[in-house]
Design an enzyme around this catalytic site. Structure first.
Site, PDB file in Angstrom:
ATOM      1  N   GLY A  47       0.823  -1.216   0.000  1.00  0.00           N
ATOM      2  CA  GLY A  47       0.000   0.000   0.000  1.00  0.00           C
ATOM      3  C   GLY A  47       0.852   1.260   0.000  1.00  0.00           C
ATOM      4  N   GLY A  48       2.047   1.169   0.611  1.00  0.00           N
ATOM      5  CA  GLY A  48       2.974   2.301   0.591  1.00  0.00           C
ATOM      6  C   GLY A  48       2.455   3.520   1.341  1.00  0.00           C
ATOM      7  N   GLY A 122      15.241  -3.756   1.381  1.00  0.00           N
ATOM      8  CA  GLY A 122      15.998  -4.341   0.273  1.00  0.00           C
ATOM      9  C   GLY A 122      17.223  -3.522  -0.078  1.00  0.00           C
ATOM     10  N   ILE A 191       0.756  19.480   0.299  1.00  0.00           N
ATOM     11  CA  ILE A 191       0.515  18.852   1.604  1.00  0.00           C
ATOM     12  C   ILE A 191       0.095  19.896   2.630  1.00  0.00           C
ATOM     13  CG2 ILE A 191       1.639  17.612   3.508  1.00  0.00           C
ATOM     14  CD1 ILE A 191       3.240  16.063   1.432  1.00  0.00           C
ATOM     15  N   VAL A 244      10.304  30.472   7.604  1.00  0.00           N
ATOM     16  CA  VAL A 244      10.508  30.091   8.992  1.00  0.00           C
ATOM     17  C   VAL A 244      12.001  29.877   9.175  1.00  0.00           C
ATOM     18  CG1 VAL A 244      10.074  28.317  10.704  1.00  0.00           C
ATOM     19  CG2 VAL A 244       8.225  29.141   9.253  1.00  0.00           C
ATOM     20  N   HIS A 451     -27.107  17.870 -18.272  1.00  0.00           N
ATOM     21  CA  HIS A 451     -27.441  19.092 -17.538  1.00  0.00           C
ATOM     22  C   HIS A 451     -28.261  18.709 -16.307  1.00  0.00           C
ATOM     23  CE1 HIS A 451     -28.496  23.256 -16.821  1.00  0.00           C
ATOM     24  NE2 HIS A 451     -29.768  22.917 -16.731  1.00  0.00           N
TER      25      HIS A 451
HETATM   26  P1  NAD Z   1       5.736  21.117  -2.289  1.00  0.00           P
HETATM   27  O1  NAD Z   1       7.038  21.106  -2.973  1.00  0.00           O
HETATM   28  O2  NAD Z   1       4.478  21.012  -3.064  1.00  0.00           O
HETATM   29  O3  NAD Z   1       5.615  22.453  -1.394  1.00  0.00           O
HETATM   30  C1  NAD Z   1       6.568  22.816  -0.404  1.00  0.00           C
HETATM   31  C2  NAD Z   1       6.578  24.326  -0.240  1.00  0.00           C
HETATM   32  O4  NAD Z   1       7.321  24.659   0.930  1.00  0.00           O
HETATM   33  C3  NAD Z   1       7.238  25.062  -1.396  1.00  0.00           C
HETATM   34  O5  NAD Z   1       6.307  25.972  -1.950  1.00  0.00           O
HETATM   35  C4  NAD Z   1       8.431  25.779  -0.732  1.00  0.00           C
HETATM   36  O6  NAD Z   1       8.700  27.049  -1.298  1.00  0.00           O
HETATM   37  C5  NAD Z   1       7.972  25.917   0.704  1.00  0.00           C
HETATM   38  N1  NAD Z   1       9.059  26.048   1.703  1.00  0.00           N
HETATM   39  C6  NAD Z   1      10.200  25.333   1.781  1.00  0.00           C
HETATM   40  N2  NAD Z   1      10.920  25.721   2.857  1.00  0.00           N
HETATM   41  C7  NAD Z   1      10.232  26.709   3.495  1.00  0.00           C
HETATM   42  C8  NAD Z   1      10.447  27.506   4.674  1.00  0.00           C
HETATM   43  N3  NAD Z   1      11.539  27.346   5.477  1.00  0.00           N
HETATM   44  N4  NAD Z   1       9.519  28.441   5.029  1.00  0.00           N
HETATM   45  C9  NAD Z   1       8.412  28.591   4.255  1.00  0.00           C
HETATM   46  N5  NAD Z   1       8.156  27.853   3.134  1.00  0.00           N
HETATM   47  C10 NAD Z   1       9.047  26.910   2.758  1.00  0.00           C
HETATM   48  O7  NAD Z   1       5.850  19.961  -1.202  1.00  0.00           O
HETATM   49  P2  NAD Z   1       4.748  19.187  -0.339  1.00  0.00           P
HETATM   50  O8  NAD Z   1       3.519  19.997  -0.137  1.00  0.00           O
HETATM   51  O9  NAD Z   1       5.509  18.759   0.879  1.00  0.00           O
HETATM   52  O10 NAD Z   1       4.383  17.948  -1.235  1.00  0.00           O
HETATM   53  C11 NAD Z   1       5.410  17.060  -1.687  1.00  0.00           C
HETATM   54  C12 NAD Z   1       4.986  16.297  -2.927  1.00  0.00           C
HETATM   55  O11 NAD Z   1       3.973  15.370  -2.570  1.00  0.00           O
HETATM   56  C13 NAD Z   1       4.400  17.186  -4.008  1.00  0.00           C
HETATM   57  O12 NAD Z   1       5.374  17.505  -4.962  1.00  0.00           O
HETATM   58  C14 NAD Z   1       3.312  16.335  -4.605  1.00  0.00           C
HETATM   59  O13 NAD Z   1       3.768  15.773  -5.811  1.00  0.00           O
HETATM   60  C15 NAD Z   1       3.060  15.207  -3.613  1.00  0.00           C
HETATM   61  N6  NAD Z   1       1.681  15.299  -3.102  1.00  0.00           N
HETATM   62  C16 NAD Z   1       0.645  15.219  -3.965  1.00  0.00           C
HETATM   63  C17 NAD Z   1      -0.648  15.329  -3.487  1.00  0.00           C
HETATM   64  C18 NAD Z   1      -1.793  15.227  -4.450  1.00  0.00           C
HETATM   65  O14 NAD Z   1      -1.611  14.685  -5.534  1.00  0.00           O
HETATM   66  N7  NAD Z   1      -2.952  15.758  -4.112  1.00  0.00           N
HETATM   67  C19 NAD Z   1      -0.895  15.548  -2.151  1.00  0.00           C
HETATM   68  C20 NAD Z   1       0.183  15.633  -1.295  1.00  0.00           C
HETATM   69  C21 NAD Z   1       1.474  15.508  -1.780  1.00  0.00           C
END
Ligand code: NAD
Length: 477
Positions: A47-48, A122, A191, A244, A451
């Site tokens: 499932g990961g 692995g 996220i 931050v 519709h």
């Molecule tokens: P992200 O790369 O989308 O966003 C991280 C953000 O944090 C960036 O905009 C960056 O500028 C900012 N940031 C970094 N350091 C910072 C700091 N010190 N202070 C303030 N801002 C800072 O990364 P994510 O949200 O962690 O997601 C990771 C990956 O997971 C994504 O690339 C996505 O592909 C995948 N994901 C996809 C889904 C989905 O498909 N709905 C959902 C969750 C995650």
């Protein structure tokens, strides 16, 4: 190496390392095609991250968040519910139940596919052998082909790494230990915004800080603007150009040093901090250096269009093999890698990988934007249909949406689609099909859409292209 002759491929040994949405479909598909498959993962069940602490549990919580939001809105429709009482234990149990149900289903499917499962870590020994480390023991396993599908892990900047239960990554946040009074979300990406929205609807005062000039960097501005408007009314604040700098635990929370655009620092206190500053591929420590496979500067394993590395017996798919880090991209690559192992002429060259951000409203897109098209010397136009003019959106009290099509001028083929609005993640499916099938904008304009539905916005956007949408007359430029 396995070749296309079925008697040679039958019974050939495939090891799949990593049992997420890349690894388990690869294993199941290969077993169906007659390979002898072992699926290896450090977790007890397939499932990961997606199933155990990512896509699925977050969507379970986002579903509840949407319910809470709608219940609050219902007053406008003459229906008043009292303030909700939230039993965090029941909510968490429900989410765990969703994960358990799907995990059990996958376990059953694995047995039905006769895929062997080996729990352990692995490590590649050479081009045809892997060691599986589990409980201090090492089990060597030979393979004719190996698919590496080890996914990715959250990255926490060194300056923000402190030992504290109050500082969470996405995995901790999905455990939902309780509902904090205040939460700082570091990072305005997928996220941060999805989980920030969940906590905000549950009653937490949420602040999002993003170091770059806009949240969701790289996503079309017009779409982000619609989401931003909605977030600003529900979150305490969304601050861009803000970083931050450091975190420290104090008696009743986390003290955070925050720097604004001018570099002026201030100190604020939050009950909890969620760090969502990106993910990195899990390629280190796999023993790839003992093979001819290469890893790029970002840690992604380099592959060709069949997802084969420079070591012919080793393939890589999913987050560990490059952007976009999306579950469905991994699943699509799985099928290509298995076909390549079978000697079939498949290549991974999609025209449209959909991306969906499951905030409220959702943002979804696929194919090219107009800027992407310009970069490729493709002359294109963008046409849009605002959901303010969409019957179904009005009937749900949610006009905060927009559907856009990117159309190649001349051929009038649809080369991209972008949607923002509640349900955008479902609407985008038609765009993927249109782009992949080379649909012309007239195909979308003339296909009868039911519709009243949200998908009608696609037909209407296509009709805007010809200046004959019955519900929307764009202002002439
Ligand atoms: P992200 O790369 O989308 O966003 C991280 C953000 O944090 C960036 O905009 C960056 O500028 C900012 N940031 C970094 N350091 C910072 C700091 N010190 N202070 C303030 N801002 C800072 O990364 P994510 O949200 O962690 O997601 C990771 C990956 O997971 C994504 O690339 C996505 O592909 C995948 N994901 C996809 C889904 C989905 O498909 N709905 C959902 C969750 C995650």
């Amino acid at each position: 190496m396995v070749n296309s002759n079925s008697s040679a491929t039958d019974g050939a040994r495939l090891v799949v390392l990593g049992a997420g949405p890349g690894g388990y479909p690869a294993a199941f598909h290969a077993a169906e095609r007659g390979l002898d498959v072992t699926l290896v993962d450090a977790r007890p069940q397939p499932g990961g991250v997606c199933l155990h602490e990512g896509c699925i549990p977050s969507k379970a919580f986002l579903h509840v968040a949407k319910l809470l939001r709608e219940a609050r809105h219902a007053e406008e429709w003459g229906v008043t519910f009292g303030e909700p009482t939230i039993d965090v234990d029941v909510l968490r149990d429900w989410k765990d139940g969703v994960v358990r149900k799907m995990t059990n289903g996958l376990g059953l499917l694995r047995r039905q596919h006769r895929v062997q499962y080996q729990q352990g870590y692995g490590r590649i020994r050479d081009a045809n052998q892997l060691n599986i480390e589990s409980n201090g023991e090492v089990l060597p396993i030979d393979f004719d082909a190996l698919i590496v599908a080890t996914g990715s892990t959250p990255v926490v900047p060194r300056s923000l790494q402190i030992e504290s239960d109050r500082v969470m990554d996405s995995t901790d946040a999905l455990e939902l230990r309780d509902i904090p009074d205040s939460l700082l979300v570091v990072g305005g990406g997928y996220i941060g915004l999805e989980l920030g929205t969940v906590y905000a609807e549950l009653g937490t005062e949420v602040t999002v800080v993003e170091a770059l000039p806009q949240i969701l960097t790289g996503v079309e501005r017009e779409l982000v603007r619609v989401l931003e408007r909605s977030l600003r009314s529900r979150l305490k604040s969304v601050r861009v150009n803000t970083s931050v700098i450091s975190l420290s635990e104090v008696e009743d929370g986390i003290e955070v040093v925050i720097a604004d655009k001018e570099g002026v620092e201030s100190t604020e206190r939050f009950d909890r901090v969620l760090i969502a500053t990106g993910r990195r591929p899990n390629s280190a420590g796999l023993g790839l250096h003992r093979t001819r496979a290469h890893v790029d500067a970002g840690g992604f394993i380099l592959t060709d269009q069949q997802r084969r590395t420079a070591e012919p017996s080793i393939f890589a798919i999913g987050d560990v093999a490059g952007e976009p880090m999306l579950a469905h991209k991994a699943t699509a690559e799985a099928s290509i890698a298995v076909q390549a192992i079978l000697g079939e002429p498949a290549v991974f060259r999609p025209l449209a990988v959909p991306a969906v951000i499951f905030t409220d409203p959702e943002i979804a897109w696929c194919g090219l934007t107009q800027a992407d098209a310009a970069g490729l010397d493709i002359d294109a136009s963008t046409v849009g249909f605002p959901w303010a003019a969409l019957g179904r959106a009005s009937a749900s009290g949610r006009n905060d949406g927009l559907t856009r099509l990117v159309v190649e001028n001349g051929s009038e083929r649809v080369i991209g689609m972008q949607v923002v609005g509640p349900g955008a993640g479902e609407v985008i499916g038609e765009g993927v099909l249109a782009v992949e099938m080379g649909a012309r904008v007239s195909d979308l304009a003339e296909s009868i859409h039911a519709h009243p539905t949200l998908n009608e916005s696609i037909m209407e956007a296509a009709q805007v292209f010809f200046g004959r949408s019955p519900h929307y007359l764009p202002r002439r430029r």
